[in-house]
Design an enzyme around this catalytic site. Sequence first.
Site, short mmCIF file in Angstrom:
data_model
loop_
_atom_site.label_atom_id
_atom_site.label_comp_id
_atom_site.label_asym_id
_atom_site.label_seq_id
_atom_site.Cartn_x
_atom_site.Cartn_y
_atom_site.Cartn_z
N SER A 186 74.75 39.57 27.91
CA SER A 186 73.58 40.45 27.98
C SER A 186 72.36 39.66 28.47
O SER A 186 71.95 38.67 27.84
CB SER A 186 73.26 41.03 26.60
OG SER A 186 71.94 41.59 26.62
N HIS A 194 75.54 42.45 31.64
CA HIS A 194 75.09 43.61 30.86
C HIS A 194 73.56 43.62 30.85
O HIS A 194 72.93 42.63 30.47
CB HIS A 194 75.62 43.51 29.42
CG HIS A 194 75.34 44.70 28.57
ND1 HIS A 194 76.11 45.84 28.61
CD2 HIS A 194 74.38 44.93 27.65
CE1 HIS A 194 75.64 46.72 27.73
NE2 HIS A 194 74.58 46.20 27.14
N ASP A 247 70.29 45.32 29.43
CA ASP A 247 69.79 46.17 28.34
C ASP A 247 68.40 46.71 28.66
O ASP A 247 67.41 46.02 28.52
CB ASP A 247 69.74 45.36 27.05
CG ASP A 247 71.10 45.25 26.40
OD1 ASP A 247 71.49 44.14 26.02
OD2 ASP A 247 71.78 46.29 26.29
N MET A 290 65.32 49.04 27.83
CA MET A 290 64.73 49.66 26.63
C MET A 290 63.34 50.21 26.96
O MET A 290 62.56 49.55 27.63
CB MET A 290 64.58 48.61 25.52
CG MET A 290 65.89 47.97 25.12
SD MET A 290 65.61 46.71 23.85
CE MET A 290 67.27 46.08 23.68
N HIS A 322 72.87 49.38 30.56
CA HIS A 322 72.85 50.11 29.27
C HIS A 322 71.46 50.70 29.07
O HIS A 322 70.51 49.96 28.81
CB HIS A 322 73.20 49.10 28.16
CG HIS A 322 73.12 49.65 26.77
ND1 HIS A 322 73.13 48.84 25.66
CD2 HIS A 322 73.07 50.92 26.29
CE1 HIS A 322 73.06 49.58 24.57
NE2 HIS A 322 73.04 50.85 24.93
N MET A 332 68.93 52.30 27.04
CA MET A 332 68.47 52.67 25.70
C MET A 332 67.10 53.32 25.88
O MET A 332 66.05 52.76 25.54
CB MET A 332 68.38 51.43 24.80
CG MET A 332 69.75 50.91 24.40
SD MET A 332 69.70 49.27 23.68
CE MET A 332 69.79 48.29 25.17
N MET A 373 78.04 50.88 19.61
CA MET A 373 77.03 49.88 19.21
C MET A 373 77.43 49.28 17.88
O MET A 373 77.73 50.01 16.92
CB MET A 373 75.65 50.54 19.10
CG MET A 373 75.02 50.92 20.45
SD MET A 373 74.87 49.56 21.60
CE MET A 373 73.72 48.49 20.73
N ASP A 425 78.69 46.03 21.41
CA ASP A 425 77.42 45.40 21.80
C ASP A 425 76.57 45.16 20.56
O ASP A 425 76.16 46.10 19.89
CB ASP A 425 76.71 46.37 22.77
CG ASP A 425 75.35 45.87 23.22
OD1 ASP A 425 74.69 46.60 23.97
OD2 ASP A 425 74.94 44.77 22.80
#
Length: 228
Positions: A20, A45, A47, A49, A78, A80, A149, A187
């Site tokens: 990540s 990966h 992330d 957010m 990913h 979020m 998750m 994850d």
Amino acid sequence: MVHIKPVIPKNFHDRVIAPSLLAADFSCIEEEVSRAIHAGADWMHLDVMDGHFVDNISFGPAIVQTVHETNDIYLDVHLMISRPDHYLQRFIAAGSDMITVHVEAEHDVAETLRRIREGGCEAGLALNPATPLSAVEPFFDQIDLLLCMTVVPGFGGQAFMPEVLEKIKTAAKIRDGKGLTFHIEVDGGIDAVTAARCYTAGANVMVAGSSTFRAPDMAIAIAEIRNA
Ligand code: DX5
Ligand code: ZN
């Protein structure tokens, strides 16, 4: 650089290690991604957010584009974020290969999954530890990946939540029973010890931030997770 679309995901019997970027040194992203590739990473990966769906803000499409343009690795994005449908086109255009959205976000899940594939990406669906499998099961035939998750999303470095293992086992059983072929990704708090438990439960894609980018030797850390 000429970007050749990376090899599409291996099948769900294959172990995939996806460090990540959240745990990387943001002052030298190109070198950090290159370091991960040379250390044996299969996917990167990313992330994303938004500070609303989760209580943290990380980065957006511009960083996805930077990674896409400076390295050749499969980009496992990913989201979020509360409105994945609203931002989807920008993440597709930025060079994402897999785009995973949360079932808990404010969107028409089936429509978003359809648009992800229409945009030429693989489609992933994520659920938080507190969300029951029944919330995502209706979409099992529309996804390439299910992200279970193993922490409450928002921050790296949190402790693995073993209660999610039961959910992974059930998801793998339903998938195999229906003859479906989506990956199961985990994850949060993943290292060689917790990865072993997740493989046994039926997951094959390991997202690992702290345990890879912050390891004394990233190649050894990735190998230990792969062989756990
Ligand atoms: C959501 C993030 C983190 C991160 C992994 O909070 O998705 O789970 O990727 O962080 P580590 O591997 O440091 O727990
Ligand atoms: Zn993630």
